[in-house]
Design a protein around this motif. Structure first.
Motif, PDB file in Angstrom:
ATOM      1  N   PRO A  45      35.929   6.527   9.792  1.00  8.19           N
ATOM      2  CA  PRO A  45      36.480   7.750  10.379  1.00  8.19           C
ATOM      3  C   PRO A  45      36.504   8.935   9.409  1.00  8.19           C
ATOM      4  CG  PRO A  45      37.806   5.867  11.012  1.00  8.19           C
ATOM      5  CD  PRO A  45      36.855   5.383   9.974  1.00  8.19           C
ATOM      6  N   HIS A  46      36.583   8.657   8.108  1.00  6.40           N
ATOM      7  CA  HIS A  46      36.613   9.731   7.119  1.00  6.40           C
ATOM      8  C   HIS A  46      35.208  10.236   6.769  1.00  6.40           C
ATOM      9  CE1 HIS A  46      40.869   9.107   6.737  1.00  6.40           C
ATOM     10  NE2 HIS A  46      40.676   7.835   6.449  1.00  6.40           N
ATOM     11  N   LEU A  47      34.193   9.483   7.162  1.00  7.49           N
ATOM     12  CA  LEU A  47      32.804   9.903   6.961  1.00  7.49           C
ATOM     13  C   LEU A  47      32.217  10.529   8.225  1.00  7.49           C
ATOM     14  CD1 LEU A  47      31.396   6.764   5.072  1.00  7.49           C
ATOM     15  CD2 LEU A  47      32.369   8.840   4.077  1.00  7.49           C
ATOM     16  N   GLN A  48      32.855  10.295   9.352  1.00  7.78           N
ATOM     17  CA  GLN A  48      32.342  10.731  10.653  1.00  7.78           C
ATOM     18  C   GLN A  48      31.988  12.217  10.647  1.00  7.78           C
ATOM     19  OE1 GLN A  48      32.380   8.449  13.348  1.00  7.78           O
ATOM     20  NE2 GLN A  48      31.436   9.870  14.778  1.00  7.78           N
ATOM     21  N   GLY A  49      30.736  12.522  10.948  1.00  5.01           N
ATOM     22  CA  GLY A  49      30.298  13.898  11.075  1.00  5.01           C
ATOM     23  C   GLY A  49      30.124  14.641   9.770  1.00  5.01           C
ATOM     24  N   ARG A  50      30.315  13.977   8.645  1.00  2.80           N
ATOM     25  CA  ARG A  50      30.249  14.683   7.356  1.00  2.80           C
ATOM     26  C   ARG A  50      28.928  14.368   6.637  1.00  2.80           C
ATOM     27  NH1 ARG A  50      35.211  16.993   6.760  1.00  2.80           N
ATOM     28  NH2 ARG A  50      36.945  15.891   7.761  1.00  2.80           N
ATOM     29  N   PRO A  51      28.130  15.384   6.308  1.00  5.29           N
ATOM     30  CA  PRO A  51      26.879  15.159   5.585  1.00  5.29           C
ATOM     31  C   PRO A  51      27.150  14.449   4.258  1.00  5.29           C
ATOM     32  CG  PRO A  51      26.976  17.388   6.443  1.00  5.29           C
ATOM     33  CD  PRO A  51      28.333  16.795   6.651  1.00  5.29           C
ATOM     34  N   LEU A  52      26.344  13.437   3.985  1.00  4.62           N
ATOM     35  CA  LEU A  52      26.615  12.532   2.875  1.00  4.62           C
ATOM     36  C   LEU A  52      25.847  12.904   1.610  1.00  4.62           C
ATOM     37  CD1 LEU A  52      27.912   9.707   2.059  1.00  4.62           C
ATOM     38  CD2 LEU A  52      25.684   8.738   2.649  1.00  4.62           C
ATOM     39  N   THR A  53      26.558  12.852   0.491  1.00 14.45           N
ATOM     40  CA  THR A  53      25.930  12.840  -0.831  1.00 14.45           C
ATOM     41  C   THR A  53      26.337  11.533  -1.490  1.00 14.45           C
ATOM     42  OG1 THR A  53      26.017  15.248  -1.082  1.00 14.45           O
ATOM     43  CG2 THR A  53      25.788  13.948  -3.088  1.00 14.45           C
ATOM     44  N   VAL A  54      25.364  10.775  -1.965  1.00 10.29           N
ATOM     45  CA  VAL A  54      25.681   9.506  -2.623  1.00 10.29           C
ATOM     46  C   VAL A  54      25.353   9.593  -4.112  1.00 10.29           C
ATOM     47  CG1 VAL A  54      25.370   8.053  -0.588  1.00 10.29           C
ATOM     48  CG2 VAL A  54      23.410   8.502  -2.084  1.00 10.29           C
ATOM     49  N   LYS A  55      26.054   8.801  -4.893  1.00 10.33           N
ATOM     50  CA  LYS A  55      25.700   8.620  -6.295  1.00 10.33           C
ATOM     51  C   LYS A  55      25.266   7.174  -6.457  1.00 10.33           C
ATOM     52  CE  LYS A  55      27.066   9.829 -10.984  1.00 10.33           C
ATOM     53  NZ  LYS A  55      28.166  10.299 -11.879  1.00 10.33           N
ATOM     54  N   ARG A  56      23.990   7.005  -6.791  1.00 12.55           N
ATOM     55  CA  ARG A  56      23.397   5.669  -6.831  1.00 12.55           C
ATOM     56  C   ARG A  56      23.290   5.151  -8.258  1.00 12.55           C
ATOM     57  NH1 ARG A  56      17.982   5.739  -3.396  1.00 12.55           N
ATOM     58  NH2 ARG A  56      17.958   3.635  -4.301  1.00 12.55           N
ATOM     59  N   PHE A  57      23.509   3.851  -8.407  1.00 15.51           N
ATOM     60  CA  PHE A  57      23.473   3.175  -9.702  1.00 15.51           C
ATOM     61  C   PHE A  57      22.605   1.923  -9.577  1.00 15.51           C
ATOM     62  CE2 PHE A  57      27.169   5.795  -9.724  1.00 15.51           C
ATOM     63  CZ  PHE A  57      27.377   6.178 -11.045  1.00 15.51           C
ATOM     64  N   PRO A  58      21.277   2.073  -9.507  1.00 15.84           N
ATOM     65  CA  PRO A  58      20.396   0.920  -9.270  1.00 15.84           C
ATOM     66  C   PRO A  58      20.555  -0.199 -10.291  1.00 15.84           C
ATOM     67  CG  PRO A  58      19.200   2.983  -9.071  1.00 15.84           C
ATOM     68  CD  PRO A  58      20.540   3.327  -9.627  1.00 15.84           C
ATOM     69  N   ASN A  59      20.896   0.169 -11.532  1.00 13.73           N
ATOM     70  CA  ASN A  59      21.053  -0.839 -12.577  1.00 13.73           C
ATOM     71  C   ASN A  59      22.495  -0.979 -13.042  1.00 13.73           C
ATOM     72  OD1 ASN A  59      18.236  -1.663 -12.887  1.00 13.73           O
ATOM     73  ND2 ASN A  59      17.919   0.462 -13.564  1.00 13.73           N
ATOM     74  N   GLY A  60      23.399  -0.643 -12.163  1.00  9.57           N
ATOM     75  CA  GLY A  60      24.807  -0.824 -12.469  1.00  9.57           C
ATOM     76  C   GLY A  60      25.430   0.381 -13.138  1.00  9.57           C
ATOM     77  N   VAL A  61      26.752   0.301 -13.334  1.00  9.03           N
ATOM     78  CA  VAL A  61      27.510   1.455 -13.808  1.00  9.03           C
ATOM     79  C   VAL A  61      27.195   1.829 -15.247  1.00  9.03           C
ATOM     80  CG1 VAL A  61      29.379   1.046 -12.179  1.00  9.03           C
ATOM     81  CG2 VAL A  61      29.485  -0.001 -14.460  1.00  9.03           C
ATOM     82  N   THR A  62      26.564   0.930 -15.996  1.00  8.88           N
ATOM     83  CA  THR A  62      26.194   1.266 -17.375  1.00  8.88           C
ATOM     84  C   THR A  62      24.768   1.795 -17.476  1.00  8.88           C
ATOM     85  OG1 THR A  62      25.521  -1.028 -17.793  1.00  8.88           O
ATOM     86  CG2 THR A  62      27.793  -0.438 -18.338  1.00  8.88           C
ATOM     87  N   GLY A  63      24.057   1.822 -16.354  1.00  5.55           N
ATOM     88  CA  GLY A  63      22.674   2.299 -16.349  1.00  5.55           C
ATOM     89  C   GLY A  63      22.560   3.732 -15.873  1.00  5.55           C
ATOM     90  N   GLN A  64      21.334   4.166 -15.694  1.00  8.19           N
ATOM     91  CA  GLN A  64      21.086   5.519 -15.205  1.00  8.19           C
ATOM     92  C   GLN A  64      21.578   5.652 -13.765  1.00  8.19           C
ATOM     93  OE1 GLN A  64      19.593   8.249 -16.817  1.00  8.19           O
ATOM     94  NE2 GLN A  64      19.883   7.008 -18.663  1.00  8.19           N
ATOM     95  N   SER A  65      22.059   6.847 -13.438  1.00  4.62           N
ATOM     96  CA  SER A  65      22.517   7.109 -12.076  1.00  4.62           C
ATOM     97  C   SER A  65      21.948   8.437 -11.610  1.00  4.62           C
ATOM     98  CB  SER A  65      24.042   7.156 -12.024  1.00  4.62           C
ATOM     99  OG  SER A  65      24.525   8.253 -12.787  1.00  4.62           O
ATOM    100  N   PHE A  66      22.017   8.675 -10.304  1.00  2.00           N
ATOM    101  CA  PHE A  66      21.566   9.959  -9.784  1.00  2.00           C
ATOM    102  C   PHE A  66      22.249  10.242  -8.446  1.00  2.00           C
ATOM    103  CE2 PHE A  66      18.605   6.708  -8.405  1.00  2.00           C
ATOM    104  CZ  PHE A  66      18.364   6.976  -7.059  1.00  2.00           C
ATOM    105  N   PHE A  67      22.479  11.546  -8.218  1.00  2.00           N
ATOM    106  CA  PHE A  67      22.998  11.991  -6.926  1.00  2.00           C
ATOM    107  C   PHE A  67      21.833  12.122  -5.954  1.00  2.00           C
ATOM    108  CE2 PHE A  67      26.650  13.420  -9.438  1.00  2.00           C
ATOM    109  CZ  PHE A  67      27.702  13.080  -8.596  1.00  2.00           C
ATOM    110  N   GLU A  68      22.072  11.772  -4.716  1.00  2.00           N
ATOM    111  CA  GLU A  68      21.045  11.899  -3.686  1.00  2.00           C
ATOM    112  C   GLU A  68      21.667  12.540  -2.449  1.00  2.00           C
ATOM    113  OE1 GLU A  68      17.656   8.919  -2.992  1.00  2.00           O
ATOM    114  OE2 GLU A  68      19.117   8.390  -1.446  1.00  2.00           O
ATOM    115  N   LYS A  69      21.170  13.732  -2.125  1.00  2.00           N
ATOM    116  CA  LYS A  69      21.598  14.426  -0.919  1.00  2.00           C
ATOM    117  C   LYS A  69      20.572  14.245   0.191  1.00  2.00           C
ATOM    118  CE  LYS A  69      24.074  18.164  -3.329  1.00  2.00           C
ATOM    119  NZ  LYS A  69      25.384  18.156  -2.654  1.00  2.00           N
TER     120      LYS A  69
END
Length: 290
Positions: A45-69
């Motif tokens: 319900p808190h995501l409903q209708g809201r455009p999403l931006t995610v922060k991805r951590f393919p190799n875990g929290v100690t690895g490289q990350s990136f925002f994806e809109k």
């Protein structure tokens, strides 16, 4: 290893389920997917209708990350997408195809992408994908060391009272990191950033030893920065119940005002994914608005 699954009638392929994404306590991708699946009834319900931006951590929290809109071309066609203007895009796009997470299959799809953090704006889109006016006012309380979330709670109580006098009811949550946030339903009485800035400056004037309303780092040690700028339509804030990419799988956790009032140590308001699932089972959604 890839595992085909069916989630509410949608076919997904999950991968690397045993991959550890939080090394300090061995929290795996399977556990992340399990958390998001189980928290979905109060999160969606808190995501409903809201455009999403995610922060991805393919190799875990100690690895490289990136925002994806922008939702990539390979995003399943059943994931809702909305095309919206992208002023100031770092990739010089005029528009961005945002995903909107409104069902369990989409949430599981993003969890499988190691999208640990879910960030959304203070406005929604309508059924046609057009942006609506802001419906939420947010204050992000960020402590400058040696201040901690304990000092944030003191400022939160001040801000709650100011908002109450303005006819607004505030709901508190942790950021899942070192600070916390206050949300209130917004009636568009004026431009939200200007309104929030005015209240932040008011509290700074009344409590100069505790509060700062400017981002300047040198002004913040030992004080709580009230970040009013999160109300800019181009900005996002971490969603309630989203995981955070810290040493442990902490969560941006809705609080009771009694918990805020009683906080005496930073650890009092640290909640991990298992903690939050237990809290929701006991209390339901503390961030549910009437």
């Amino acid at each position: 290893m890839k595992v085909p699954v069916k989630v509410d009638g949608r076919e997904l392929t999950l991968s690397n389920l045993d991959k550890v994404l939080y090394p300090d306590n061995g929290f795996t991708k399977a556990e992340i997917i399990d958390y998001y699946s189980r928290i979905a009834p109060v999160l969606l319900p808190h995501l409903q209708g809201r455009p999403l931006t995610v922060k991805r951590f393919p190799n875990g929290v100690t690895g490289q990350s990136f925002f994806e809109k922008n939702a990539p071309d390979h995003t399943p066609d059943w994931v809702r997408r909305v095309n919206l203007p992208a002023p100031g895009s770092t990739k010089n796009r005029e528009t961005i195809d945002f995903a909107v997470v409104e069902d369990l299959p989409t949430l599981v799809y993003y969890a499988n992408l190691a999208a640990l953090e879910l960030h959304v704006p203070q406005w929604r889109v309508d059924d046609d994908g057009q942006a609506l006016p802001p419906d939420t006012l947010v204050f992000d309380l960020d402590p400058g060391a040696p201040a901690s979330i304990v000092e944030c709670t003191r400022v939160a109580l001040m801000l709650r009272d100011v908002l109450k006098a303005e006819g607004l009811t505030a709901l508190p949550k942790t950021s899942g990191s070192k600070g916390m946030q206050l949300y209130a339903d917004w009636d568009c009485r004026e431009e939200p950033s200007a309104y929030a800035k005015r209240l932040a400056q008011l509290l700074e004037k009344e409590h100069p030893d505790q509060v700062v309303s400017v981002m300047t780092k040198k002004a913040r040690p030992g004080k709580v920065f009230i970040d009013w700028s999160q109300n800019n339509p181009a900005k996002t804030t971490v969603a309630p119940y989203s995981l955070r990419a810290k040493d442990r799988p902490t969560v941006s956790t809705p609080l009771t005002w009694k918990e805020v009032e009683g906080c005496e140590h930073p650890d009092d308001l640290v909640f991990t994914a298992p903690d939050v699932l237990a809290r929701v089972e006991k209390h339901g959604d503390l961030f549910r608005r009437a």
